[in-house]
Design an enzyme around this catalytic site. Structure first.
Site, PDB file in Angstrom:
ATOM      1  N   SER A 178       0.844  -1.196   0.000  1.00 12.27           N
ATOM      2  CA  SER A 178       0.000   0.000   0.000  1.00 12.27           C
ATOM      3  C   SER A 178       0.878   1.243   0.000  1.00 12.27           C
ATOM      4  CB  SER A 178      -0.947  -0.032   1.212  1.00 12.27           C
ATOM      5  OG  SER A 178      -1.849   1.061   1.178  1.00 12.27           O
ATOM      6  N   THR A 179       0.808   2.053   1.040  1.00 13.02           N
ATOM      7  CA  THR A 179       1.548   3.322   1.088  1.00 13.02           C
ATOM      8  C   THR A 179       3.044   3.093   0.908  1.00 13.02           C
ATOM      9  OG1 THR A 179      -0.105   4.041   2.688  1.00 13.02           O
ATOM     10  CG2 THR A 179       1.822   5.456   2.373  1.00 13.02           C
ATOM     11  N   HIS A 204      -2.714  -0.912  -3.289  1.00 17.61           N
ATOM     12  CA  HIS A 204      -3.859  -0.034  -3.062  1.00 17.61           C
ATOM     13  C   HIS A 204      -3.719   1.232  -3.894  1.00 17.61           C
ATOM     14  CE1 HIS A 204      -4.339  -1.964   1.199  1.00 17.61           C
ATOM     15  NE2 HIS A 204      -4.894  -2.700   0.255  1.00 17.61           N
ATOM     16  N   MET A 297       0.139   1.209   5.271  1.00 24.27           N
ATOM     17  CA  MET A 297      -0.502   1.452   6.555  1.00 24.27           C
ATOM     18  C   MET A 297      -1.685   0.502   6.724  1.00 24.27           C
ATOM     19  SD  MET A 297      -2.572   5.036   6.103  1.00 24.27           S
ATOM     20  CE  MET A 297      -3.893   5.235   4.915  1.00 24.27           C
ATOM     21  N   ASP A 300      -4.288  -4.699   6.215  1.00 26.41           N
ATOM     22  CA  ASP A 300      -4.746  -5.513   5.093  1.00 26.41           C
ATOM     23  C   ASP A 300      -3.630  -6.460   4.656  1.00 26.41           C
ATOM     24  OD1 ASP A 300      -6.485  -6.434   3.118  1.00 26.41           O
ATOM     25  OD2 ASP A 300      -5.777  -4.964   1.645  1.00 26.41           O
TER      26      ASP A 300
END
Length: 357
Positions: A178-179, A204, A297, A300
């Site tokens: 993600s991030t 994401h 973050m 997930d």
């Protein structure tokens, strides 16, 4: 600091973020030139930055910031094909993450995204910007969903069921991030040789952005990188990226693997969800797979990676020092889902070692 030529964005975002006791909006600016003048007096921890602006575009401003004084930057970009391509460049240049914004209904969209917008800003404030800046210097020349109940992968794919058949020559690598993941994926995938195992990825990102991101990766990698489409076969030398706004599942057909691209509810407030992908890999591939969870973050992917491990798959996490945000890997380690934690530079080698290609 909010830098956007839209008065609506400046006003609504200021009100939303200013209402959170953990966030202080120290200023707004309609263009980067004005922003730089105001930042001389008070330098922000996070900049919420538009791309298309007068006097200086956001990408040029971002590159200047990352070269002179690396700072966490969250890109707020329009959900258009051109906006997506530019945003992917911004992520490669060191932005922490991106938020997609529609051209119409902007005020309502921002108001409905209050919780997720604040969460993104707070996560960006904790990001390891030094890692992003260092990677950005070596680069070749997201949107949080509307807040919703936090669902598990059960909402898309039931747990359990019959285990996969014994080990075969078809191997699969499943990556979730993600991030900070756009740069991390770039580093891992560009290090892989042309003959490498088939890869399925959840990053994401908002809708429209994943196609541009896949195209960028494909242009700089030896393996082929594509945005996944329904029914595509997972093959050696190829990586399939989950489309924004859709879940990606692995399905077995005889001794081969294919992907399903499906609608469904947000899982862990994300679509695509890493947990959904990892659960499908656990059910369809078992010990024939390697699970990799990287910077991001939230949590997930942690539950899904544990399911992969319990199904016999090898599991790896990116270590804290090389993560932009050590959230998803940390939660996976905490749950006992991770066999090895490795620096980002070691993940490509581990993929080849584990998959025996």
């Amino acid at each position: 600091m909010i830098v956007d030529d839209s008065a609506v964005v400046r006003q609504v975002a200021s009100e939303i973020l200013g209402s959170d006791p953990a966030i202080e909006v120290i200023g707004v600016a309609s263009d980067p030139i004005l922003a730089m003048a105001r930042m001389k007096n008070a330098w922000p921890d996070v900049i919420l930055l538009d791309i298309e602006m007068p006097k200086m575009d956001g990408l040029t401003f971002l590159r200047r910031i990352m070269a002179e004084r690396p700072t966490a930057v969250v890109i707020c970009s329009t959900l258009t094909e051109q906006g997506a391509r530019t945003t992917v460049e911004a992520l490669a240049a060191g932005a922490v993450t991106t938020i997609g914004k529609p051209r119409l209904g902007l005020k309502q969209f921002l108001s409905e995204s209050t919780e997720s917008l604040a969460s993104v800003i707070k996560a960006a404030a904790r990001a390891n910007v030094g890692v992003l800046a260092a990677r950005a210097r070596n680069v070749p020349a997201a949107a949080p969903a509307v807040p919703a109940p936090k669902l598990s992968a059960d909402a898309v794919l039931p747990p359990g069921g019959h285990g996969p058949m014994a080990q075969t020559t078809e191997r699969v690598v499943a990556i979730g991030t993600s991030t900070g993941g756009t740069q991390a994926l770039e580093e891992v995938l560009t290090a892989l040789p042309q003959v490498s195992p088939g890869i399925v990825i959840v990053q994401h990102m908002p809708e429209k952005f994943t196609a541009a991101f896949a195209a960028r990766l494909d242009s700089i990698c030896r393996i082929r990188v594509q945005e996944a489409r329904q029914g595509m076969r997972v093959m050696a030398g190829q990586a399939l990226l989950a489309p924004g706004g859709k879940h990606l599942l692995l399905r077995r057909s005889g001794a081969q693997y294919h992907v399903d691209v499906v609608d469904g509810p947000l899982v862990n407030r994300h679509r695509p969800s890493v947990d959904v992908l990892f659960r499908s890999v656990a059910k369809s591939a078992g010990a024939n797979a390697l699970g990799v969870i990287m910077t991001g973050m939230g949590d997930d992917g942690a539950a899904g990676l544990l399911e992969m491990k319990q199904a016999g798959a090898a599991t790896v996490a990116q270590d804290e020092a090389s993560c932009v945000v050590y959230g998803m890997p940390k939660e996976a380690v905490k749950r006992g889902a991770v066999e090895r934690s490795l620096p980002l530079r070691g993940i490509a080698g581990e993929i080849m070692k584990q998959m025996r290609m």
